[in-house]
Design an enzyme around this catalytic site. Structure first.
Site, PDB file in Angstrom:
ATOM      1  N   ASN A  44      96.250  28.927   4.788  1.00 50.49           N
ATOM      2  CA  ASN A  44      97.246  28.734   5.851  1.00 50.49           C
ATOM      3  C   ASN A  44      96.611  29.211   7.152  1.00 50.49           C
ATOM      4  O   ASN A  44      96.458  30.407   7.370  1.00 50.49           O
ATOM      5  CB  ASN A  44      98.504  29.549   5.520  1.00 50.49           C
ATOM      6  CG  ASN A  44      99.502  29.555   6.674  1.00 50.49           C
ATOM      7  OD1 ASN A  44      99.407  28.733   7.598  1.00 50.49           O
ATOM      8  ND2 ASN A  44     100.462  30.475   6.625  1.00 50.49           N
TER       9      ASN A  44
ATOM     10  N   LYS B  52      97.711  28.997  10.168  1.00 53.76           N
ATOM     11  CA  LYS B  52      98.636  29.470  11.211  1.00 53.76           C
ATOM     12  C   LYS B  52      98.253  28.843  12.561  1.00 53.76           C
ATOM     13  O   LYS B  52      97.826  27.697  12.599  1.00 53.76           O
ATOM     14  CB  LYS B  52      98.664  30.997  11.243  1.00 53.76           C
ATOM     15  CG  LYS B  52      98.875  31.575   9.840  1.00 53.76           C
ATOM     16  CD  LYS B  52      99.174  33.036   9.805  1.00 53.76           C
ATOM     17  CE  LYS B  52      99.374  33.465   8.356  1.00 53.76           C
ATOM     18  NZ  LYS B  52      99.826  34.835   8.204  1.00 53.76           N
TER      19      LYS B  52
ATOM     20  N   HIS C 286     107.984  29.727   5.658  1.00 50.59           N
ATOM     21  CA  HIS C 286     107.049  30.848   5.775  1.00 50.59           C
ATOM     22  C   HIS C 286     107.739  32.017   6.467  1.00 50.59           C
ATOM     23  O   HIS C 286     108.559  31.814   7.367  1.00 50.59           O
ATOM     24  CB  HIS C 286     105.807  30.411   6.567  1.00 50.59           C
ATOM     25  CG  HIS C 286     104.726  31.448   6.523  1.00 50.59           C
ATOM     26  ND1 HIS C 286     104.730  32.532   7.370  1.00 50.59           N
ATOM     27  CD2 HIS C 286     103.637  31.580   5.728  1.00 50.59           C
ATOM     28  CE1 HIS C 286     103.677  33.289   7.087  1.00 50.59           C
ATOM     29  NE2 HIS C 286     102.998  32.728   6.098  1.00 50.59           N
TER      30      HIS C 286
ATOM     31  N   GLU D 196     106.860  33.971   8.693  1.00 56.32           N
ATOM     32  CA  GLU D 196     106.745  34.005  10.170  1.00 56.32           C
ATOM     33  C   GLU D 196     107.745  33.042  10.805  1.00 56.32           C
ATOM     34  O   GLU D 196     108.254  33.310  11.901  1.00 56.32           O
ATOM     35  CB  GLU D 196     105.295  33.702  10.583  1.00 56.32           C
ATOM     36  CG  GLU D 196     104.402  34.903  10.294  1.00 56.32           C
ATOM     37  CD  GLU D 196     102.955  34.572   9.993  1.00 56.32           C
ATOM     38  OE1 GLU D 196     102.506  33.449  10.263  1.00 56.32           O
ATOM     39  OE2 GLU D 196     102.261  35.472   9.450  1.00 56.32           O
TER      40      GLU D 196
ATOM     41  N   GLU E 272     105.404  35.624  -1.128  1.00 57.15           N
ATOM     42  CA  GLU E 272     104.654  36.327  -0.087  1.00 57.15           C
ATOM     43  C   GLU E 272     105.470  37.521   0.401  1.00 57.15           C
ATOM     44  O   GLU E 272     106.306  37.379   1.296  1.00 57.15           O
ATOM     45  CB  GLU E 272     104.387  35.396   1.089  1.00 57.15           C
ATOM     46  CG  GLU E 272     103.532  34.202   0.729  1.00 57.15           C
ATOM     47  CD  GLU E 272     102.789  33.676   1.948  1.00 57.15           C
ATOM     48  OE1 GLU E 272     101.557  33.674   1.915  1.00 57.15           O
ATOM     49  OE2 GLU E 272     103.442  33.300   2.930  1.00 57.15           O
TER      50      GLU E 272
ATOM     51  N   GLY F 170      99.086  39.801   6.419  1.00 63.51           N
ATOM     52  CA  GLY F 170      98.314  40.184   7.597  1.00 63.51           C
ATOM     53  C   GLY F 170      98.159  41.692   7.771  1.00 63.51           C
ATOM     54  O   GLY F 170      97.734  42.164   8.818  1.00 63.51           O
TER      55      GLY F 170
ATOM     56  N   SER G  17      97.484  39.094   2.266  1.00 54.03           N
ATOM     57  CA  SER G  17      96.198  39.799   2.266  1.00 54.03           C
ATOM     58  C   SER G  17      95.329  39.490   1.047  1.00 54.03           C
ATOM     59  O   SER G  17      94.667  40.369   0.497  1.00 54.03           O
ATOM     60  CB  SER G  17      96.417  41.307   2.414  1.00 54.03           C
ATOM     61  OG  SER G  17      97.054  41.592   3.644  1.00 54.03           O
TER      62      SER G  17
HETATM   63  P1  PGA Z   1      97.394  36.799   5.089  1.00 52.26           P
HETATM   64  O1  PGA Z   1      98.541  35.674   5.310  1.00 52.26           O
HETATM   65  O2  PGA Z   1      96.529  36.304   3.966  1.00 52.26           O
HETATM   66  O3  PGA Z   1      96.673  36.859   6.408  1.00 52.26           O
HETATM   67  O4  PGA Z   1      98.092  38.066   4.740  1.00 52.26           O
HETATM   68  C1  PGA Z   1      99.156  35.029   4.241  1.00 52.26           C
HETATM   69  C2  PGA Z   1     100.200  34.065   4.730  1.00 52.26           C
HETATM   70  O5  PGA Z   1     100.889  34.367   5.719  1.00 52.26           O
HETATM   71  O6  PGA Z   1     100.367  32.949   4.177  1.00 52.26           O
END
Ligand code: PGA
Length: 257
Positions: free
Chosen positions: A13, A15, A99, A101, A171, A177, A217
Protein backbone atom coordinates in the site's frame (compact mmCIF):
# COMPACT_ATOMS: atom_id res chain seq x y z
CA UNK A 1 1.18 -23.79 6.93
CA UNK A 2 -1.61 -22.06 5.09
CA UNK A 3 -4.41 -24.34 4.06
CA UNK A 4 -4.04 -25.01 0.32
CA UNK A 5 -7.43 -23.45 -0.36
CA UNK A 6 -6.05 -20.01 0.54
CA UNK A 7 -3.28 -18.79 -1.74
CA UNK A 8 -1.01 -16.34 0.10
CA UNK A 9 -1.21 -12.72 -1.00
CA UNK A 10 1.35 -9.99 -0.37
CA UNK A 11 0.09 -6.47 -1.04
CA UNK A 12 1.90 -3.15 -0.92
CA UNK A 13 0.00 0.00 0.00
CA UNK A 14 1.92 2.99 -1.28
CA UNK A 15 -0.42 5.56 0.29
CA UNK A 16 0.38 9.09 -1.00
CA UNK A 17 3.80 8.15 -2.31
CA UNK A 18 5.20 7.57 -5.79
CA UNK A 19 4.85 9.66 -8.89
CA UNK A 20 4.51 8.05 -12.30
CA UNK A 21 8.30 8.12 -12.75
CA UNK A 22 8.82 6.58 -9.31
CA UNK A 23 6.24 3.90 -10.10
CA UNK A 24 8.18 2.96 -13.24
CA UNK A 25 11.44 2.89 -11.28
CA UNK A 26 9.95 0.64 -8.58
CA UNK A 27 8.83 -1.99 -11.09
CA UNK A 28 12.13 -1.78 -12.98
CA UNK A 29 13.98 -2.40 -9.71
CA UNK A 30 11.78 -5.20 -8.39
CA UNK A 31 11.61 -7.10 -11.66
CA UNK A 32 14.85 -9.11 -11.21
CA UNK A 33 14.20 -9.54 -7.48
CA UNK A 34 10.91 -11.40 -7.83
CA UNK A 35 11.87 -13.49 -10.81
CA UNK A 36 10.17 -16.91 -10.60
CA UNK A 37 8.10 -16.03 -7.52
CA UNK A 38 4.97 -18.15 -7.78
CA UNK A 39 4.03 -19.05 -4.22
CA UNK A 40 1.78 -16.03 -3.67
CA UNK A 41 -0.34 -13.39 -5.34
CA UNK A 42 1.25 -9.93 -5.59
CA UNK A 43 -0.65 -6.66 -5.35
CA UNK A 44 0.38 -3.00 -5.35
CA UNK A 45 -2.09 -0.31 -4.27
CA UNK A 46 -0.85 2.82 -6.05
CA UNK A 47 -2.14 6.41 -5.92
CA UNK A 48 -4.76 7.22 -8.58
CA UNK A 49 -2.37 9.16 -10.83
CA UNK A 50 0.11 6.26 -10.96
CA UNK A 51 -2.41 3.45 -11.48
CA UNK A 52 -2.20 3.32 -15.24
CA UNK A 53 1.60 3.11 -15.25
CA UNK A 54 1.46 0.51 -12.49
CA UNK A 55 -0.89 -1.60 -14.62
CA UNK A 56 1.31 -1.23 -17.71
CA UNK A 57 4.55 -2.14 -15.96
CA UNK A 58 3.43 -4.24 -12.98
CA UNK A 59 0.97 -6.63 -14.59
CA UNK A 60 3.68 -8.09 -16.84
CA UNK A 61 5.63 -8.94 -13.69
CA UNK A 62 2.64 -10.68 -12.13
CA UNK A 63 1.29 -7.85 -9.97
CA UNK A 64 -2.41 -7.17 -9.68
CA UNK A 65 -2.94 -3.45 -9.31
CA UNK A 66 -5.19 -1.98 -6.65
CA UNK A 67 -6.70 1.41 -5.95
CA UNK A 68 -6.61 2.74 -2.40
CA UNK A 69 -10.21 3.95 -2.31
CA UNK A 70 -13.23 4.58 -4.56
CA UNK A 71 -16.62 6.24 -4.44
CA UNK A 72 -19.83 4.21 -4.57
CA UNK A 73 -21.83 6.17 -7.14
CA UNK A 74 -21.47 5.21 -10.82
CA UNK A 75 -20.97 8.83 -11.96
CA UNK A 76 -22.26 12.29 -11.14
CA UNK A 77 -21.49 15.62 -9.54
CA UNK A 78 -19.03 14.32 -6.93
CA UNK A 79 -16.00 16.54 -7.31
CA UNK A 80 -12.77 14.78 -6.51
CA UNK A 81 -14.18 11.25 -6.49
CA UNK A 82 -13.40 8.17 -8.61
CA UNK A 83 -15.86 5.38 -9.49
CA UNK A 84 -15.34 1.62 -9.58
CA UNK A 85 -15.84 1.60 -13.36
CA UNK A 86 -13.10 4.22 -13.77
CA UNK A 87 -10.74 2.02 -11.77
CA UNK A 88 -11.63 -0.99 -13.87
CA UNK A 89 -11.01 0.98 -17.03
CA UNK A 90 -7.59 1.98 -15.71
CA UNK A 91 -6.85 -1.73 -15.31
CA UNK A 92 -7.28 -2.16 -11.55
CA UNK A 93 -8.25 -5.58 -10.31
CA UNK A 94 -8.39 -4.75 -6.60
CA UNK A 95 -9.28 -1.84 -4.36
CA UNK A 96 -8.61 -1.14 -0.70
CA UNK A 97 -11.70 -0.13 1.24
CA UNK A 98 -11.94 1.28 4.76
CA UNK A 99 -8.24 1.76 5.44
CA UNK A 100 -7.80 3.15 8.93
CA UNK A 101 -6.30 6.37 7.51
CA UNK A 102 -9.52 6.87 5.54
CA UNK A 103 -11.48 6.19 8.73
CA UNK A 104 -9.28 8.50 10.86
CA UNK A 105 -8.74 11.44 8.51
CA UNK A 106 -11.49 11.33 5.87
CA UNK A 107 -14.68 10.39 7.66
CA UNK A 108 -14.94 6.78 6.49
CA UNK A 109 -17.53 4.84 8.47
CA UNK A 110 -18.71 1.25 8.47
CA UNK A 111 -21.74 2.28 6.42
CA UNK A 112 -19.63 3.96 3.74
CA UNK A 113 -17.35 0.93 3.69
CA UNK A 114 -20.43 -1.15 2.92
CA UNK A 115 -21.56 1.10 0.07
CA UNK A 116 -18.08 1.13 -1.45
CA UNK A 117 -17.87 -2.62 -1.08
CA UNK A 118 -21.13 -3.14 -2.96
CA UNK A 119 -19.97 -0.79 -5.74
CA UNK A 120 -16.59 -2.49 -6.05
CA UNK A 121 -18.14 -5.96 -6.24
CA UNK A 122 -20.72 -4.85 -8.80
CA UNK A 123 -17.89 -3.59 -11.02
CA UNK A 124 -15.85 -6.78 -10.64
CA UNK A 125 -13.11 -5.37 -8.41
CA UNK A 126 -11.70 -7.56 -5.65
CA UNK A 127 -12.06 -5.55 -2.44
CA UNK A 128 -9.46 -5.61 0.33
CA UNK A 129 -11.53 -4.51 3.31
CA UNK A 130 -9.49 -3.13 6.20
CA UNK A 131 -10.53 -3.52 9.83
CA UNK A 132 -8.70 -3.01 13.12
CA UNK A 133 -8.85 -1.45 16.54
CA UNK A 134 -7.12 1.67 17.87
CA UNK A 135 -4.71 1.61 20.80
CA UNK A 136 -7.38 3.01 23.14
CA UNK A 137 -9.82 0.32 22.02
CA UNK A 138 -7.28 -2.44 22.59
CA UNK A 139 -6.36 -1.09 26.01
CA UNK A 140 -10.06 -0.95 26.92
CA UNK A 141 -10.39 -4.63 25.89
CA UNK A 142 -12.72 -3.66 23.03
CA UNK A 143 -10.76 -5.26 20.19
CA UNK A 144 -13.28 -8.01 19.54
CA UNK A 145 -16.28 -5.70 19.83
CA UNK A 146 -14.72 -3.28 17.32
CA UNK A 147 -13.88 -6.04 14.84
CA UNK A 148 -17.35 -7.52 15.24
CA UNK A 149 -18.98 -4.15 14.52
CA UNK A 150 -16.72 -3.31 11.58
CA UNK A 151 -17.33 -6.70 9.97
CA UNK A 152 -21.07 -6.91 10.61
CA UNK A 153 -21.78 -3.38 9.34
CA UNK A 154 -19.11 -3.36 6.64
CA UNK A 155 -20.24 -6.68 5.13
CA UNK A 156 -23.97 -6.19 5.69
CA UNK A 157 -26.35 -7.52 3.04
CA UNK A 158 -23.89 -9.70 1.12
CA UNK A 159 -24.83 -13.14 -0.16
CA UNK A 160 -22.30 -15.93 0.13
CA UNK A 161 -21.64 -15.78 -3.62
CA UNK A 162 -21.11 -12.00 -3.53
CA UNK A 163 -18.69 -12.38 -0.62
CA UNK A 164 -16.27 -14.75 -2.35
CA UNK A 165 -13.86 -12.21 -3.96
CA UNK A 166 -13.46 -10.27 -0.71
CA UNK A 167 -10.13 -10.15 1.09
CA UNK A 168 -9.98 -8.88 4.68
CA UNK A 169 -6.98 -7.01 6.08
CA UNK A 170 -6.59 -6.92 9.84
CA UNK A 171 -4.63 -3.76 10.59
CA UNK A 172 -4.45 -2.75 14.25
CA UNK A 173 -4.20 1.03 14.11
CA UNK A 174 -1.52 1.07 16.84
CA UNK A 175 0.77 -0.98 14.59
CA UNK A 176 0.44 1.10 11.42
CA UNK A 177 3.50 3.18 10.63
CA UNK A 178 4.67 2.92 14.24
CA UNK A 179 7.25 0.16 13.94
CA UNK A 180 5.23 -1.64 16.60
CA UNK A 181 4.12 -4.84 14.86
CA UNK A 182 1.58 -7.08 16.52
CA UNK A 183 3.32 -10.24 17.70
CA UNK A 184 2.46 -13.26 15.56
CA UNK A 185 0.38 -14.57 18.49
CA UNK A 186 -1.66 -11.36 18.89
CA UNK A 187 -2.20 -11.17 15.14
CA UNK A 188 -3.18 -14.85 14.94
CA UNK A 189 -5.70 -14.39 17.75
CA UNK A 190 -7.38 -11.50 15.91
CA UNK A 191 -7.33 -13.38 12.59
CA UNK A 192 -8.93 -16.44 14.15
CA UNK A 193 -11.57 -14.19 15.70
CA UNK A 194 -12.27 -12.55 12.33
CA UNK A 195 -12.54 -15.93 10.60
CA UNK A 196 -14.98 -17.04 13.25
CA UNK A 197 -17.07 -13.93 12.74
CA UNK A 198 -17.09 -14.52 8.98
CA UNK A 199 -18.36 -18.05 9.55
CA UNK A 200 -21.36 -16.60 11.37
CA UNK A 201 -21.90 -13.62 9.08
CA UNK A 202 -21.43 -15.44 5.75
CA UNK A 203 -20.86 -19.20 6.09
CA UNK A 204 -18.24 -21.56 7.53
CA UNK A 205 -17.01 -22.46 4.04
CA UNK A 206 -16.73 -18.82 2.98
CA UNK A 207 -14.77 -18.11 6.16
CA UNK A 208 -12.45 -21.03 5.51
CA UNK A 209 -11.78 -19.74 1.99
CA UNK A 210 -11.39 -16.05 2.80
CA UNK A 211 -7.89 -14.64 2.77
CA UNK A 212 -7.13 -12.53 5.82
CA UNK A 213 -4.04 -10.33 5.54
CA UNK A 214 -2.14 -8.78 8.43
CA UNK A 215 -1.03 -5.15 8.18
CA UNK A 216 0.93 -2.88 10.51
CA UNK A 217 4.72 -2.44 10.40
CA UNK A 218 5.33 -5.60 8.37
CA UNK A 219 9.06 -5.76 7.53
CA UNK A 220 11.44 -8.31 6.00
CA UNK A 221 12.48 -9.44 9.50
CA UNK A 222 9.02 -10.10 10.92
CA UNK A 223 7.08 -11.43 7.92
CA UNK A 224 8.02 -15.09 8.22
CA UNK A 225 6.85 -15.32 11.84
CA UNK A 226 3.53 -13.80 10.84
CA UNK A 227 3.12 -16.03 7.79
CA UNK A 228 3.76 -19.13 9.92
CA UNK A 229 0.44 -18.53 11.72
CA UNK A 230 -2.44 -20.70 10.52
CA UNK A 231 -4.93 -17.86 9.96
CA UNK A 232 -2.55 -15.29 8.47
CA UNK A 233 -2.76 -15.58 4.69
CA UNK A 234 -0.64 -12.64 3.67
CA UNK A 235 0.28 -9.07 4.42
CA UNK A 236 -0.70 -5.51 3.60
CA UNK A 237 2.57 -3.61 3.71
CA UNK A 238 2.83 0.17 3.90
CA UNK A 239 6.25 1.74 4.53
CA UNK A 240 8.28 -1.34 3.59
CA UNK A 241 6.53 -1.61 0.22
CA UNK A 242 8.05 1.65 -1.03
CA UNK A 243 11.48 0.16 -1.48
CA UNK A 244 11.75 -2.57 -4.12
CA UNK A 245 14.44 -4.43 -2.14
CA UNK A 246 12.50 -4.60 1.11
CA UNK A 247 9.22 -5.43 -0.61
CA UNK A 248 10.91 -8.23 -2.57
CA UNK A 249 12.39 -9.58 0.68
CA UNK A 250 8.89 -9.63 2.20
CA UNK A 251 7.50 -11.37 -0.88
CA UNK A 252 10.22 -14.03 -0.51
CA UNK A 253 9.34 -14.66 3.15
CA UNK A 254 9.31 -18.41 2.74
CA UNK A 255 13.06 -18.44 2.00
CA UNK A 256 13.90 -17.20 5.52
CA UNK A 257 11.45 -19.45 7.37
P1 PGA B 1 2.80 0.19 7.60
O1 PGA B 1 1.35 0.46 6.94
O2 PGA B 1 3.29 -1.11 7.02
O3 PGA B 1 3.63 1.37 7.18
O4 PGA B 1 2.59 0.10 9.07
C1 PGA B 1 0.42 -0.56 6.74
C2 PGA B 1 -0.85 -0.02 6.14
O5 PGA B 1 -1.26 1.10 6.50
O6 PGA B 1 -1.48 -0.66 5.26
Amino acid sequence: MNAPLRRPLIAGNWKMYKTIAETQAFFDQISPLIFEVDHCDLVIAAPFTSLRRAVETGEKLGFGISAQDLYWEKEGAYTGEISAAMLREAGCRYTLIGHSERRQFFGERDQTVNRKLQAALAAGLMPIVCVGESLAEREAAQTEAVLQRQLAAGLAGLTEAAFSPIIIAYEPVWAIGTGRTATPEIAQQAHAFIRNQLAGLVSPLAAERCRILYGGSVKPDNISGLMAQPDIDGALVGGASLDAGSFAAIVRYQETR
